[in-house]
Each structure stands twice: as structure tokens, then as C-alpha cells.
Design a protein around this motif. Structure first.
Motif, PDB file in Angstrom:
ATOM      1  N   ALA A 152      -2.859 -54.088 -16.952  1.00  0.00           N
ATOM      2  CA  ALA A 152      -3.748 -54.862 -16.083  1.00  0.00           C
ATOM      3  C   ALA A 152      -3.249 -54.830 -14.642  1.00  0.00           C
ATOM      4  CB  ALA A 152      -3.858 -56.302 -16.584  1.00  0.00           C
ATOM      5  N   ILE A 153      -1.942 -54.963 -14.454  1.00  0.00           N
ATOM      6  CA  ILE A 153      -1.371 -54.891 -13.103  1.00  0.00           C
ATOM      7  C   ILE A 153      -1.626 -53.510 -12.508  1.00  0.00           C
ATOM      8  CG2 ILE A 153       0.800 -54.893 -11.790  1.00  0.00           C
ATOM      9  CD1 ILE A 153       1.761 -57.095 -13.798  1.00  0.00           C
ATOM     10  N   THR A 190       6.710 -51.789   7.913  1.00  0.00           N
ATOM     11  CA  THR A 190       7.847 -51.199   8.616  1.00  0.00           C
ATOM     12  C   THR A 190       7.933 -51.871   9.980  1.00  0.00           C
ATOM     13  OG1 THR A 190       6.579 -49.472   9.743  1.00  0.00           O
ATOM     14  CG2 THR A 190       7.372 -48.947   7.515  1.00  0.00           C
ATOM     15  N   SER A 191       8.851 -51.424  10.787  1.00  0.00           N
ATOM     16  CA  SER A 191       8.948 -51.984  12.140  1.00  0.00           C
ATOM     17  C   SER A 191       7.728 -51.605  12.981  1.00  0.00           C
ATOM     18  CB  SER A 191      10.226 -51.507  12.827  1.00  0.00           C
ATOM     19  OG  SER A 191      10.204 -50.099  12.954  1.00  0.00           O
ATOM     20  N   ARG A 192       6.970 -50.601  12.536  1.00  0.00           N
ATOM     21  CA  ARG A 192       5.803 -50.131  13.297  1.00  0.00           C
ATOM     22  C   ARG A 192       4.471 -50.395  12.613  1.00  0.00           C
ATOM     23  NH1 ARG A 192       7.029 -44.772  16.394  1.00  0.00           N
ATOM     24  NH2 ARG A 192       4.798 -45.016  16.474  1.00  0.00           N
ATOM     25  N   MET A 193       4.508 -50.963  11.395  1.00  0.00           N
ATOM     26  CA  MET A 193       3.268 -51.172  10.643  1.00  0.00           C
ATOM     27  C   MET A 193       3.367 -52.450   9.825  1.00  0.00           C
ATOM     28  SD  MET A 193       1.633 -48.798   7.630  1.00  0.00           S
ATOM     29  CE  MET A 193       2.837 -49.347   6.437  1.00  0.00           C
ATOM     30  N   ALA A 194       2.340 -53.263   9.895  1.00  0.00           N
ATOM     31  CA  ALA A 194       2.283 -54.484   9.091  1.00  0.00           C
ATOM     32  C   ALA A 194       2.063 -54.115   7.613  1.00  0.00           C
ATOM     33  CB  ALA A 194       1.161 -55.384   9.578  1.00  0.00           C
ATOM     34  N   PRO A 195       2.485 -54.964   6.701  1.00  0.00           N
ATOM     35  CA  PRO A 195       2.319 -54.676   5.270  1.00  0.00           C
ATOM     36  C   PRO A 195       0.858 -54.510   4.855  1.00  0.00           C
ATOM     37  CG  PRO A 195       3.792 -56.545   5.600  1.00  0.00           C
ATOM     38  CD  PRO A 195       3.185 -56.223   6.931  1.00  0.00           C
ATOM     39  N   ARG A 196       0.672 -53.629   3.886  1.00  0.00           N
ATOM     40  CA  ARG A 196      -0.609 -53.431   3.208  1.00  0.00           C
ATOM     41  C   ARG A 196      -0.336 -53.649   1.720  1.00  0.00           C
ATOM     42  NH1 ARG A 196      -0.864 -52.185   8.567  1.00  0.00           N
ATOM     43  NH2 ARG A 196      -2.901 -51.398   9.146  1.00  0.00           N
ATOM     44  N   PRO A 197      -0.154 -54.896   1.299  1.00  0.00           N
ATOM     45  CA  PRO A 197       0.298 -55.162  -0.073  1.00  0.00           C
ATOM     46  C   PRO A 197      -0.734 -54.795  -1.136  1.00  0.00           C
ATOM     47  CG  PRO A 197      -0.238 -57.205   1.043  1.00  0.00           C
ATOM     48  CD  PRO A 197      -0.353 -56.113   2.066  1.00  0.00           C
ATOM     49  N   PHE A 198      -0.262 -54.203  -2.199  1.00  0.00           N
ATOM     50  CA  PHE A 198      -1.112 -53.854  -3.330  1.00  0.00           C
ATOM     51  C   PHE A 198      -0.418 -54.151  -4.660  1.00  0.00           C
ATOM     52  CE2 PHE A 198       1.370 -50.237  -2.119  1.00  0.00           C
ATOM     53  CZ  PHE A 198       1.739 -49.601  -3.290  1.00  0.00           C
ATOM     54  N   LEU A 199       0.907 -54.133  -4.702  1.00  0.00           N
ATOM     55  CA  LEU A 199       1.637 -54.406  -5.931  1.00  0.00           C
ATOM     56  C   LEU A 199       1.779 -55.910  -6.160  1.00  0.00           C
ATOM     57  CD1 LEU A 199       4.760 -52.613  -7.253  1.00  0.00           C
ATOM     58  CD2 LEU A 199       4.645 -55.073  -7.260  1.00  0.00           C
ATOM     59  N   ASN A 200       2.325 -56.631  -5.204  1.00  0.00           N
ATOM     60  CA  ASN A 200       2.558 -58.060  -5.387  1.00  0.00           C
ATOM     61  C   ASN A 200       1.273 -58.856  -5.626  1.00  0.00           C
ATOM     62  OD1 ASN A 200       5.471 -58.725  -5.344  1.00  0.00           O
ATOM     63  ND2 ASN A 200       5.394 -57.549  -3.453  1.00  0.00           N
ATOM     64  N   PRO A 201       0.165 -58.580  -4.939  1.00  0.00           N
ATOM     65  CA  PRO A 201      -1.057 -59.324  -5.259  1.00  0.00           C
ATOM     66  C   PRO A 201      -1.532 -59.100  -6.704  1.00  0.00           C
ATOM     67  CG  PRO A 201      -1.253 -58.326  -3.100  1.00  0.00           C
ATOM     68  CD  PRO A 201       0.000 -57.756  -3.725  1.00  0.00           C
ATOM     69  N   ALA A 202      -1.428 -57.869  -7.187  1.00  0.00           N
ATOM     70  CA  ALA A 202      -1.828 -57.590  -8.573  1.00  0.00           C
ATOM     71  C   ALA A 202      -0.896 -58.303  -9.548  1.00  0.00           C
ATOM     72  CB  ALA A 202      -1.815 -56.082  -8.824  1.00  0.00           C
ATOM     73  N   LYS A 232      -4.687 -50.171  -8.562  1.00  0.00           N
ATOM     74  CA  LYS A 232      -5.534 -49.018  -8.277  1.00  0.00           C
ATOM     75  C   LYS A 232      -6.887 -49.448  -7.723  1.00  0.00           C
ATOM     76  CE  LYS A 232      -3.409 -45.866 -11.587  1.00  0.00           C
ATOM     77  NZ  LYS A 232      -3.624 -45.033 -12.794  1.00  0.00           N
ATOM     78  N   MET A 233      -7.465 -50.487  -8.307  1.00  0.00           N
ATOM     79  CA  MET A 233      -8.771 -50.956  -7.835  1.00  0.00           C
ATOM     80  C   MET A 233      -8.681 -51.484  -6.407  1.00  0.00           C
ATOM     81  SD  MET A 233     -10.906 -50.190 -10.126  1.00  0.00           S
ATOM     82  CE  MET A 233     -12.322 -51.073  -9.514  1.00  0.00           C
ATOM     83  N   ALA A 234      -7.596 -52.178  -6.084  1.00  0.00           N
ATOM     84  CA  ALA A 234      -7.442 -52.702  -4.723  1.00  0.00           C
ATOM     85  C   ALA A 234      -7.369 -51.572  -3.706  1.00  0.00           C
ATOM     86  CB  ALA A 234      -6.187 -53.574  -4.641  1.00  0.00           C
ATOM     87  N   ILE A 235      -6.677 -50.512  -4.051  1.00  0.00           N
ATOM     88  CA  ILE A 235      -6.551 -49.377  -3.142  1.00  0.00           C
ATOM     89  C   ILE A 235      -7.887 -48.642  -3.002  1.00  0.00           C
ATOM     90  CG2 ILE A 235      -5.441 -47.115  -2.824  1.00  0.00           C
ATOM     91  CD1 ILE A 235      -2.978 -48.412  -4.307  1.00  0.00           C
ATOM     92  N   MET A 236      -8.604 -48.488  -4.104  1.00  0.00           N
ATOM     93  CA  MET A 236      -9.863 -47.741  -4.087  1.00  0.00           C
ATOM     94  C   MET A 236     -11.039 -48.558  -3.555  1.00  0.00           C
ATOM     95  SD  MET A 236      -9.569 -45.302  -7.463  1.00  0.00           S
ATOM     96  CE  MET A 236      -9.699 -46.646  -8.596  1.00  0.00           C
TER      97      MET A 236
END
Length: 142
Positions: free
Chosen positions: A34-35, A106-118, A40-44
């Protein structure tokens, strides 16, 4: 960067009698699946709100900070899988080397979380299913 790791652990699983261990393993495996699916669904999901840019002939809409990453080539989605390590221990893997950078930023990009929310989305359901197994174990010993 080190591999990403989150652990959905419930020490109470060890108290489950051997007669229910297969069911407990199913709970762990279906939770990992399920995780994996939610990641995968969040990314797609095509509802991203980041900048739009052209890469060759392809127009791409990026994710905004805080959104899950936008899919481009499909490499990130295809790098995600779950596996059974041993009974009652299943792992969700992200093999794309840039996965942690997207998740945590990173120091140049804000997070795009996909693992922790799932992961967080499945936490309570997992606990409820473990509670059910423990209740079944208790009623079978009475």
C-alpha cells in the motif's frame, strides 16, 4: 547521500502466537504494498503546480515545493518496489539515486516528499490491523 529509510514497526507483532504469524506477515506485506502504491500514485498524479518548461519537444510541469515529485521519464516510479526481507519484515525501496534529494530537499531545492506522506497515510491502518490480530490472539487463548 544515504538510502532513505522509514520503519513502520510494532513490537507487539512479536507477541503474536506462531499460529497467527502468517496473518501478521500478510498485514506487513500488504502495508508495504500500500505504501509503495501510494508513493507511485503521488508521483504520477498530474495535478502539479510548479513551473512549466520545455525539454526538447516535451513540455513538462514540475512539482512545486512540498508537492510530490512530478514524473518525467518514469525512472523514479519504476525504481520503487517492496520486498519481503523475512517474516513480518517488509521493506519499501527507492532505487533511484536522486530519491532522497527529492524527498528531503537540498541546499538548492525544497523537499518534494513522496515516501513519508505515504508512510504516514498507512500508519493508523497498520496499527488497527495489528490490534485486530492481537485481539484474535487473546480470544484464542481464552
Amino acid at each position: 547521500m544515504a538510502a532513505m529509510k522509514v520503519v513502520l514497526d510494532d513490537a507487539r507483532l512479536l507477541a503474536i502466537p506462531h499460529s497467527l504469524r502468517d496473518k501478521a506477515d500478510e498485514v506487513c506485506g500488504s502495508t508495504a504494498k500500500a505504501i509503495e502504491g501510494k508513493m507511485k500514485m503521488a508521483i504520477m498524479d498530474t495535478r502539479k503546480t510548479g513551473r512549466i518548461y520545455r525539454f526538447g519537444k516535451v513540455i513538462h510541469q514540475a512539482s512545486a515545493p512540498g508537492e510530490s515529485p512530478a514524473t518525467d521519464t518514469g525512472n523514479l516510479v519504476n525504481s520503487i518496489n517492496s520486498e519481503k526481507v523475512r517474516q513480518m519484515l517488509h521493506r519499501v525501496n527507492v532505487h533511484a539515486e536522486y530519491g532522497p534529494y527529492l524527498e528531503y530537499g537540498t541546499s538548492r531545492m525544497a523537499p518534494r516528499p513522496f515516501l513519508n506522506p505515504a508512510f504516514e497515510d498507512e500508519r493508523e491502518a497498520f496499527k488497527r490491523r495489528v490490534d485486530k490480530l492481537i485481539a484474535a490472539a487473546r480470544s484464542s487463548t481464552r
